[in-house]
Design an enzyme around this catalytic site. Sequence first.
Site, mmCIF file in Angstrom:
data_model
loop_
_atom_site.group_PDB
_atom_site.id
_atom_site.type_symbol
_atom_site.label_atom_id
_atom_site.label_comp_id
_atom_site.label_asym_id
_atom_site.label_seq_id
_atom_site.Cartn_x
_atom_site.Cartn_y
_atom_site.Cartn_z
ATOM 1 N N ARG A 63 26.338 58.822 38.110
ATOM 2 C CA ARG A 63 25.730 58.825 36.764
ATOM 3 C C ARG A 63 26.803 58.658 35.688
ATOM 4 O O ARG A 63 26.641 57.879 34.739
ATOM 5 C CB ARG A 63 24.974 60.145 36.587
ATOM 6 C CG ARG A 63 24.379 60.400 35.238
ATOM 7 C CD ARG A 63 23.615 61.724 35.332
ATOM 8 N NE ARG A 63 23.060 62.188 34.078
ATOM 9 C CZ ARG A 63 23.726 62.928 33.204
ATOM 10 N NH1 ARG A 63 24.979 63.246 33.425
ATOM 11 N NH2 ARG A 63 23.125 63.354 32.109
ATOM 12 N N ASP A 106 35.056 68.810 52.923
ATOM 13 C CA ASP A 106 36.140 69.389 53.747
ATOM 14 C C ASP A 106 37.347 69.850 52.933
ATOM 15 O O ASP A 106 38.173 70.611 53.421
ATOM 16 C CB ASP A 106 36.627 68.361 54.783
ATOM 17 C CG ASP A 106 35.575 68.096 55.836
ATOM 18 O OD1 ASP A 106 34.672 68.946 55.988
ATOM 19 O OD2 ASP A 106 35.647 67.049 56.501
ATOM 20 N N ARG A 136 25.411 94.312 65.262
ATOM 21 C CA ARG A 136 25.654 93.102 66.038
ATOM 22 C C ARG A 136 26.912 92.403 65.556
ATOM 23 O O ARG A 136 27.274 92.516 64.389
ATOM 24 C CB ARG A 136 24.491 92.135 65.862
ATOM 25 C CG ARG A 136 23.311 92.496 66.704
ATOM 26 C CD ARG A 136 22.165 91.556 66.416
ATOM 27 N NE ARG A 136 21.053 91.903 67.274
ATOM 28 C CZ ARG A 136 19.797 91.657 66.967
ATOM 29 N NH1 ARG A 136 19.491 91.064 65.831
ATOM 30 N NH2 ARG A 136 18.840 91.977 67.805
HETATM 31 P P1 ATP Z 1 34.131 63.054 55.043
HETATM 32 O O1 ATP Z 1 35.442 63.750 54.710
HETATM 33 O O2 ATP Z 1 33.022 63.661 54.265
HETATM 34 O O3 ATP Z 1 33.858 62.918 56.494
HETATM 35 P P2 ATP Z 1 35.316 60.428 54.884
HETATM 36 O O4 ATP Z 1 35.453 59.510 53.751
HETATM 37 O O5 ATP Z 1 36.595 61.053 55.394
HETATM 38 O O6 ATP Z 1 34.267 61.543 54.464
HETATM 39 P P3 ATP Z 1 35.081 58.795 57.300
HETATM 40 O O7 ATP Z 1 33.934 58.613 58.215
HETATM 41 O O8 ATP Z 1 36.350 59.313 57.861
HETATM 42 O O9 ATP Z 1 34.549 59.718 56.098
HETATM 43 O O10 ATP Z 1 35.392 57.397 56.597
HETATM 44 C C1 ATP Z 1 34.375 56.668 55.942
HETATM 45 C C2 ATP Z 1 34.569 55.196 56.132
HETATM 46 O O11 ATP Z 1 35.820 54.768 55.564
HETATM 47 C C3 ATP Z 1 34.666 54.720 57.584
HETATM 48 O O12 ATP Z 1 33.414 54.633 58.194
HETATM 49 C C4 ATP Z 1 35.313 53.363 57.413
HETATM 50 O O13 ATP Z 1 34.387 52.389 57.010
HETATM 51 C C5 ATP Z 1 36.279 53.614 56.252
HETATM 52 N N1 ATP Z 1 37.621 53.838 56.823
HETATM 53 C C6 ATP Z 1 38.072 54.931 57.448
HETATM 54 N N2 ATP Z 1 39.326 54.747 57.906
HETATM 55 C C7 ATP Z 1 39.668 53.473 57.575
HETATM 56 C C8 ATP Z 1 40.825 52.668 57.752
HETATM 57 N N3 ATP Z 1 41.905 53.127 58.413
HETATM 58 N N4 ATP Z 1 40.807 51.417 57.247
HETATM 59 C C9 ATP Z 1 39.737 50.932 56.607
HETATM 60 N N5 ATP Z 1 38.617 51.634 56.412
HETATM 61 C C10 ATP Z 1 38.561 52.885 56.865
#
Ligand code: ATP
Length: 323
Positions: A21, A127, A162
């Site tokens: 937003r 996280d 518990r």
């Molecule tokens: P959360 O912390 O909530 O899990 P996140 O952003 O860490 O969120 P991930 O599943 O680790 O979630 O990453 C999201 C997306 O980012 C992946 O599905 C992928 O498309 C992209 N991504 C992750 N690592 C890479 C990388 N090394 N290079 C390019 N894209 C990436």
Amino acid sequence: MKRIAVLTSGGDAPGMNAAIRAVVRTGIEEGLEVYGVRHGYDGLMAGDWSLLDRRQVGGIMQRGGTILGSARSLEFKTESGRQLAIQKMEQAGIEAVIVIGGNGSQTGSHALSQMGFPVLGIASTIDNDLYGSDITLGVDTALNVALETIDRLRNTAASHQRAFLVEVMGRKCGYLALMTALAGGAEAFVIPELEISPEAIASELADAYNRGKSHAIVVVAEGSRNNATALLEHFQQHHERIGFKLRASILGYVQRGGNPGLFDRILGTELGAAAIQFLLNGRFGSLVGRIGGEVVATPLDVVVSTRKKLPEHLLKIAKILAR
Ligand code: ATP
């Protein structure tokens, strides 16, 4: 700059909608066209986006999740996937993209930025394992959901003497578990950064009873070697010797689902609006987060190469306060 895009990627986090937003409304105020990309990087590669106006982002602030949808995309991890995304954006005249997401998502945005495309990240993951923001979007709401569970369990645990185990999210990072344990007054905690054996946990819980406590609660991060499954198995096998049973409550996705609280609505608003200003100032290749009360942009190469540490002082006092 005339036309930009915004997307949410990875695990959804309460507060993402406030950030969307803010990006849309501040962007429009600055004379930009803001396109909302559906389903994260998958949508970017498919050109699945539409122009957002002020009204379309109305009434979304109080909703959890993300109105744009999110995804985990394998194809975007490949160079050809990212090339496809750049090609689609260039064809549509999109000159920059704002990526709202966690560690993985910002590794992806960094990779995109290294290929020369203007990118800005917004620090968002429950996280709190992302360097570049003291606290990331969604953490506060997720913690409050976990706390509510602990408070409820404590009532029933105290009535029946518990021992309870609460498993919270956190694959590699014990931040949520540590904070939940501290604020929920748990008797013990297990985190990936500080593994503790099932026998040591059993003796901490037994000690709690011996010290006259009427309940015993242990908070466990899902990514710990001794997570809920491992601990339950151990307690079941050695029930007679340990002398009491452990009951488990695994929070899982419930934690993501809360309506964002005040903190995440403000943080999302603040980071979303700041992202537009950083964008107009050409601060591409950075992550927008809050450090020491200030909204700052940290270069993505620093973000992806630095491991965020748990607050040492809280780790120290957590053990003392459990006694
Ligand atoms: P959360 O912390 O909530 O899990 P996140 O952003 O860490 O969120 P991930 O599943 O680790 O979630 O990453 C999201 C997306 O980012 C992946 O599905 C992928 O498309 C992209 N991504 C992750 N690592 C890479 C990388 N090394 N290079 C390019 N894209 C990436």
